[in-house]
Write a protein that holds these residues in place. Sequence first.
Motif, PDB file in Angstrom:
ATOM      1  N   THR A  74       0.818  -1.220   0.000  1.00  0.00           N
ATOM      2  CA  THR A  74       0.000   0.000   0.000  1.00  0.00           C
ATOM      3  C   THR A  74       0.848   1.265   0.000  1.00  0.00           C
ATOM      4  O   THR A  74       0.407   2.304  -0.486  1.00  0.00           O
ATOM      5  CB  THR A  74      -0.986   0.017   1.185  1.00  0.00           C
ATOM      6  N   TYR A  85      -8.596   6.353  -1.749  1.00  0.00           N
ATOM      7  CA  TYR A  85      -8.220   5.239  -0.895  1.00  0.00           C
ATOM      8  C   TYR A  85      -8.900   5.331   0.467  1.00  0.00           C
ATOM      9  O   TYR A  85      -8.999   6.409   1.053  1.00  0.00           O
ATOM     10  CB  TYR A  85      -6.701   5.237  -0.666  1.00  0.00           C
ATOM     11  N   GLN A  87      -8.283   2.982   3.864  1.00  0.00           N
ATOM     12  CA  GLN A  87      -7.493   1.855   4.367  1.00  0.00           C
ATOM     13  C   GLN A  87      -7.812   1.572   5.826  1.00  0.00           C
ATOM     14  O   GLN A  87      -8.087   2.475   6.624  1.00  0.00           O
ATOM     15  CB  GLN A  87      -6.000   2.155   4.213  1.00  0.00           C
ATOM     16  N   ILE A 152      -7.882  -2.544   2.048  1.00  0.00           N
ATOM     17  CA  ILE A 152      -8.057  -1.214   1.466  1.00  0.00           C
ATOM     18  C   ILE A 152      -9.143  -1.235   0.390  1.00  0.00           C
ATOM     19  O   ILE A 152      -9.334  -2.258  -0.280  1.00  0.00           O
ATOM     20  CB  ILE A 152      -6.712  -0.703   0.882  1.00  0.00           C
TER      21      ILE A 152
END
Length: 228
Positions: A74, A85, A87, A152
């Motif tokens: 990541t 994104y 996460q 994610i």
Amino acid sequence: MKVKLIKYTSEPERTVAMAARLCYSPVGAEELAEKMSDGQVEKLVKKIVKMGHASTLEHVSFTFAIEGISRVLTHQLVRHRIASYSQQSQRYVAEHDFEYILPPSIQKNETAAKKFTDLMQKIRTAYDELTQMGIPKEDARYVLANAAETKIVVTFNARSLQHFFSLRCCHRAQWEIRAMAYMMLKEVKNAAPLLFKNAGASCVATGVCPEGDMTCGMFDEMIKLREE
């Protein structure tokens, strides 16, 4: 590793074709979308991809749920800036018994694998001891390894995805993100085969390797891999 395309723009190829046609049409987008036949959409999308009229690809997006990957991956992934994104947070999610990613090069070496797994257990123990002392999770996480498993959700538009594939499907890309890229490519090819027909490493799309003297020299193999 798990990669699943969980959401994408409805009729992505028709949307791209409509956006392209609008640039040269006196009528509105809604009327264009309704009037274009499937054959016209296919012909236009193929032309767009071949010409590199890439701005029209930005009107469609693809959202992936990804699990079983490391923080090493990541850290590379978020360098792709035209994307969104979300996460899993190490500030709020306890990591007492965190899973971890074991690189194949270490896994196949018995001595190295033992050294690696022993260290992961020591890190788990240190994390537990710190949290038991009252140290906040957001501070205890400083001892965690880059190997720690994470989850994610990622959203790319089609243009950004093509760029992502050109870099991360390359044989010289790091093994973990390369594996993920191919799984993502397989997912979007099912959803929008015309848009991603020639997607993949730069050499596959253009016939030219951008790596210069650092080329992997595996052009034929890369072509076969794309077709699979």
